[in-house]
Design an enzyme around this catalytic site. Sequence first.
Site, mmCIF file in Angstrom:
data_model
loop_
_atom_site.group_PDB
_atom_site.id
_atom_site.type_symbol
_atom_site.label_atom_id
_atom_site.label_comp_id
_atom_site.label_asym_id
_atom_site.label_seq_id
_atom_site.Cartn_x
_atom_site.Cartn_y
_atom_site.Cartn_z
ATOM 1 N N LYS A 13 0.831 -1.208 0.000
ATOM 2 C CA LYS A 13 0.000 0.000 0.000
ATOM 3 C C LYS A 13 0.867 1.260 0.000
ATOM 4 O O LYS A 13 0.611 2.188 -0.749
ATOM 5 C CB LYS A 13 -0.921 0.019 1.246
ATOM 6 C CG LYS A 13 -1.834 -1.194 1.355
ATOM 7 C CD LYS A 13 -2.785 -1.064 2.536
ATOM 8 C CE LYS A 13 -2.095 -1.133 3.890
ATOM 9 N NZ LYS A 13 -1.645 -2.481 4.274
ATOM 10 N N ARG A 88 -8.976 0.959 9.463
ATOM 11 C CA ARG A 88 -8.615 -0.412 9.792
ATOM 12 C C ARG A 88 -9.699 -1.107 10.600
ATOM 13 O O ARG A 88 -9.545 -2.289 10.923
ATOM 14 C CB ARG A 88 -7.344 -0.412 10.625
ATOM 15 C CG ARG A 88 -6.079 -0.822 9.887
ATOM 16 C CD ARG A 88 -4.953 -0.710 10.887
ATOM 17 N NE ARG A 88 -3.761 -1.419 10.543
ATOM 18 C CZ ARG A 88 -2.769 -0.923 9.797
ATOM 19 N NH1 ARG A 88 -2.870 0.258 9.258
ATOM 20 N NH2 ARG A 88 -1.688 -1.633 9.587
ATOM 21 N N ARG A 127 12.958 -8.709 3.500
ATOM 22 C CA ARG A 127 13.351 -7.385 4.020
ATOM 23 C C ARG A 127 14.396 -7.525 5.124
ATOM 24 O O ARG A 127 15.358 -6.766 5.180
ATOM 25 C CB ARG A 127 12.128 -6.639 4.582
ATOM 26 C CG ARG A 127 11.238 -6.028 3.513
ATOM 27 C CD ARG A 127 10.287 -4.982 4.098
ATOM 28 N NE ARG A 127 9.252 -5.506 4.979
ATOM 29 C CZ ARG A 127 8.094 -6.021 4.576
ATOM 30 N NH1 ARG A 127 7.820 -6.095 3.287
ATOM 31 N NH2 ARG A 127 7.207 -6.463 5.440
ATOM 32 N N ARG A 135 12.010 -2.046 11.456
ATOM 33 C CA ARG A 135 10.787 -1.613 12.122
ATOM 34 C C ARG A 135 10.486 -2.639 13.183
ATOM 35 O O ARG A 135 10.493 -3.834 12.905
ATOM 36 C CB ARG A 135 9.659 -1.629 11.084
ATOM 37 C CG ARG A 135 8.942 -0.317 10.934
ATOM 38 C CD ARG A 135 7.955 -0.383 9.805
ATOM 39 N NE ARG A 135 6.695 -0.997 10.202
ATOM 40 C CZ ARG A 135 5.641 -1.092 9.411
ATOM 41 N NH1 ARG A 135 5.699 -0.605 8.181
ATOM 42 N NH2 ARG A 135 4.546 -1.648 9.832
#
Length: 191
Positions: A13, A88, A127, A135
């Site tokens: 997104k 959400r 990642r 993160r």
Amino acid sequence: MNLVLFGPPGAGKGTQARILTEKRGWPQLSTGDMLRAAVKAGSTLGKKVEALLTKGELVPDEIVIDIIAERYDRPDCAKGAVFDGFPRTIPQAEALDAMLAARAKKIDLVLELKVDDAVLLQRVEQRIKEGGILRSDDTPETLAHRLDVYYSNTAPLLDYYGRQGKIVTVDGMAPIADVTRAIAAALDAKR
Ligand code: ADP
């Protein structure tokens, strides 16, 4: 045009929102980015939400509804915005509809990026392999929890927006450029 980018965590997104901002000028309104910025800044809000973000839990609806309303009222959103990671929950979607209606606006389109859970997990692992853990919530364990939260709280919005006839589904497992093209086609069909 006011768009919602919809999909599970790691669906892409943010990537597509940034491309839309660049190409069409609609700002990206990412509650995740805003909350992470608050944590980084060490603000009162940041301190309140830090543990929730790390655990992959949702932040209370009132908090995100407030930060979105404040951001949407800045002049750069006059021609539209790309909502990324918001709403959400059903109450967030209802609050967004009410906020827009009060400004004589509405959500024009909901773009659903469809990605299988197994692919989402592969993406996190990739990642981490490439950059380490950047993160606090981007680990395979927390992703599993974020997916649970997504299916229980967020996926019901597909029904909510489906009833409004606003959803266009795009294959989020296609290469980035193909996803971008599919989104552009959906937007052009809408205008
Ligand atoms: P992703 O889509 O990759 O899961 P985000 O950056 O959108 O990540 O969100 C990261 C975290 O920020 C969420 O797990 C949650 O803790 C919090 N958050 C972001 N947006 C919302 C929201 N609309 N409602 C509640 N919590 C949110």
